[in-house]
Scaffold this motif. Structure first.
Motif, mmCIF file in Angstrom:
data_model
loop_
_atom_site.group_PDB
_atom_site.id
_atom_site.type_symbol
_atom_site.label_atom_id
_atom_site.label_comp_id
_atom_site.label_asym_id
_atom_site.label_seq_id
_atom_site.Cartn_x
_atom_site.Cartn_y
_atom_site.Cartn_z
ATOM 1 N N SER A 73 0.798 -1.274 -0.237
ATOM 2 C CA SER A 73 0.079 -0.025 0.131
ATOM 3 C C SER A 73 1.053 1.302 0.015
ATOM 4 O O SER A 73 1.590 1.538 0.835
ATOM 5 N N GLN A 75 -0.507 4.029 -0.259
ATOM 6 C CA GLN A 75 -1.343 4.891 0.690
ATOM 7 C C GLN A 75 -0.710 4.979 2.189
ATOM 8 O O GLN A 75 -0.480 6.085 2.803
ATOM 9 N N HIS A 76 -0.271 3.769 2.568
ATOM 10 C CA HIS A 76 -0.065 3.561 4.086
ATOM 11 C C HIS A 76 1.711 3.951 4.100
ATOM 12 O O HIS A 76 1.960 4.823 5.051
ATOM 13 N N PRO A 170 -4.374 2.416 -2.223
ATOM 14 C CA PRO A 170 -4.106 1.284 -1.206
ATOM 15 C C PRO A 170 -3.389 0.381 -2.128
ATOM 16 O O PRO A 170 -2.681 -0.520 -1.448
ATOM 17 N N LEU A 171 -3.773 0.143 -3.202
ATOM 18 C CA LEU A 171 -3.341 -0.775 -4.131
ATOM 19 C C LEU A 171 -2.771 -0.038 -5.494
ATOM 20 O O LEU A 171 -3.515 1.083 -5.556
#
Length: 237
Positions: A73, A75-76, A170-171
């Motif tokens: 991810s 995003q993370h 996220p992906l």
């Protein structure tokens, strides 16, 4: 007049009063006219459909997450932890290839953090066996296209210009189709896209209102040779 098979006869304009066979039904003219109109429409429609398909998200994979051996991810890691792009893509400033992160880079953190998480089992197996993870490339250009990451970053093209806001993914998926027409839009007018060196990897960068003026200055400052940017040999070598 006796019929010959299914052939009909009609009176000829011949003064002798001879008869000649009528080989086509009266509707043949209408059929021929319809064919002259419909067939080209079918051909053009078919080409138009193929053209539209080639540019569609279905064909180019835009906005479609790519399956990976580990559901990494951005995003993370980028958005949340604010890890710099260059930490994982180590050669992006010095090589044509941005670099796919080695397992050692992942284990720098994950030997301590989430070290027993089932989702990272593939990473741990790679670390223990020495077999690299087989990441699937999201932006996979054809072999006949030459692309150099380093020259783009060093001239002022930001990561997000081509890869989108990966800090919100996220992906990972493509946000641009990367077809030739899209690349040429930038190569023809690079001043619309260039940004200062300290903002190249900044995913929160906002294009200023004076972008054209700034871009023209960066074109001169970074020695961007606009005359050759649209030459075929620039990308096809």
């Amino acid at each position: 007049m006796r019929a010959l098979g299914r052939i009909k006869y009609k009176r000829s304009s011949n003064a002798a009063g001879d008869f000649m066979p009528q080989l086509f039904e009266r509707r043949a003219n209408a059929i021929a006219l319809a064919a002259l109109i419909v067939v080209p429409l079918i051909v053009l429609g078919g080409w138009g459909g193929l053209f539209a398909l080639a540019r569609s998200d279905f064909w180019t994979g835009v906005d479609s997450p790519v399956e990976q051996p580990v559901p990494f991810s951005h995003q993370h890691h980028v958005g949340g932890l604010e890890i710099d792009c260059r930490y994982c893509h180590t050669s992006v400033e010095s090589s044509s290839f941005a670099g796919i992160p080695a397992t050692e880079i992942c284990m720098t953190c994950h030997s301590q953090v989430w070290k027993d998480a089932p989702v990272l089992q593939a990473v741990r197996e790679s670390w223990q066996t020495g077999r690299p993870l087989k990441w699937t490339r999201v932006h996979d250009l054809p072999d006949y296209v030459y692309f150099d990451h380093s020259i783009h970053l060093n001239k002022g093209v930001g990561c997000a210009t081509c890869h989108g806001q990966v800090n919100e993914m996220p992906l990972t998926w493509k946000t641009r189709d990367l077809q030739m027409r899209w690349c040429l839009d930038c190569h023809r007018q690079p001043e619309r896209f260039l940004r200062p060196a300290n903002a190249v990897v900044d995913l929160h960068y906002v294009t200023p209102s004076n972008q054209i003026t700034l871009g023209q200055r960066l074109v001169r400052q970074n020695n961007v040779h606009t005359a050759g940017l649209t030459d075929c040999a620039t990308c096809h070598r």
